[in-house]
Design a protein around this motif. Structure first.
Motif, PDB file in Angstrom:
ATOM      1  N   VAL A  33       0.870  -1.178   0.000  1.00 26.98           N
ATOM      2  CA  VAL A  33       0.000   0.000   0.000  1.00 26.98           C
ATOM      3  C   VAL A  33       0.904   1.224   0.000  1.00 26.98           C
ATOM      4  O   VAL A  33       2.078   1.148   0.379  1.00 26.98           O
ATOM      5  N   ILE A  34       0.365   2.327  -0.439  1.00 27.51           N
ATOM      6  CA  ILE A  34       1.115   3.575  -0.426  1.00 27.51           C
ATOM      7  C   ILE A  34       0.393   4.548   0.487  1.00 27.51           C
ATOM      8  O   ILE A  34      -0.803   4.829   0.292  1.00 27.51           O
ATOM      9  N   LEU A  35       1.098   5.030   1.495  1.00 27.67           N
ATOM     10  CA  LEU A  35       0.550   6.054   2.386  1.00 27.67           C
ATOM     11  C   LEU A  35       0.904   7.417   1.790  1.00 27.67           C
ATOM     12  O   LEU A  35       2.079   7.719   1.556  1.00 27.67           O
ATOM     13  N   HIS A  36      -0.123   8.218   1.549  1.00 23.88           N
ATOM     14  CA  HIS A  36       0.045   9.572   1.024  1.00 23.88           C
ATOM     15  C   HIS A  36      -0.327  10.542   2.148  1.00 23.88           C
ATOM     16  O   HIS A  36      -1.517  10.722   2.431  1.00 23.88           O
ATOM     17  N   ASN A  84      -4.109   9.446   2.957  1.00 22.81           N
ATOM     18  CA  ASN A  84      -4.810   8.753   1.888  1.00 22.81           C
ATOM     19  C   ASN A  84      -3.994   7.493   1.633  1.00 22.81           C
ATOM     20  O   ASN A  84      -2.765   7.548   1.603  1.00 22.81           O
ATOM     21  N   VAL A  85      -4.668   6.375   1.484  1.00 27.21           N
ATOM     22  CA  VAL A  85      -3.974   5.110   1.299  1.00 27.21           C
ATOM     23  C   VAL A  85      -4.408   4.501  -0.021  1.00 27.21           C
ATOM     24  O   VAL A  85      -5.591   4.324  -0.272  1.00 27.21           O
ATOM     25  N   TYR A 126       6.839  12.486  -0.468  1.00 26.47           N
ATOM     26  CA  TYR A 126       6.524  12.161   0.931  1.00 26.47           C
ATOM     27  C   TYR A 126       5.745  10.860   1.095  1.00 26.47           C
ATOM     28  O   TYR A 126       5.342  10.515   2.193  1.00 26.47           O
ATOM     29  N   ASP A 127       5.513  10.144   0.020  1.00 27.81           N
ATOM     30  CA  ASP A 127       4.786   8.876   0.087  1.00 27.81           C
ATOM     31  C   ASP A 127       5.626   7.809   0.774  1.00 27.81           C
ATOM     32  O   ASP A 127       6.854   7.840   0.727  1.00 27.81           O
TER      33      ASP A 127
END
Length: 93
Positions: free
Chosen positions: A11-14, A21-22, A73-74
């Protein structure tokens, strides 16, 4: 007791003003959720993956770690889910 079926997806955490936002790129051609903290976002991501794939027999391939496109920043994170935790036993239906 159901046999464990462990799956792991990236998953990518934004980060977004203290919330996250994931992005779950391998589920339904890209699924997005929102969490009030990184920890809460990862819990929700785990639940979405589990509920979406609990009845799927042909699981989507997981994108290999390091192959996702990340902005400055992700943060990439791996989420492991036991799909057996999300399946309804045959006798309960």
């Amino acid at each position: 007791m159901m046999q464990a079926q462990m799956v792991t997806y990236p998953v990518i955490l934004h980060p977004d003003n203290g919330e996250y936002n994931v992005e779950i790129p391998d589920i339904n051609h890209g699924t997005w959720i929102r969490g009030t903290s990184a920890a809460q976002a990862l819990i929700v991501a785990r639940d979405i993956i589990g509920k979406t794939l609990a009845r799927v027999t042909d699981l989507p391939a997981a994108t290999p770690s390091g192959e996702l496109e990340l902005a400055e920043y992700d943060v990439e994170h791996l989420v492991t889910v036991n799909l057996a935790d999300f399946r309804i036993p045959e006798t309960s239906r």
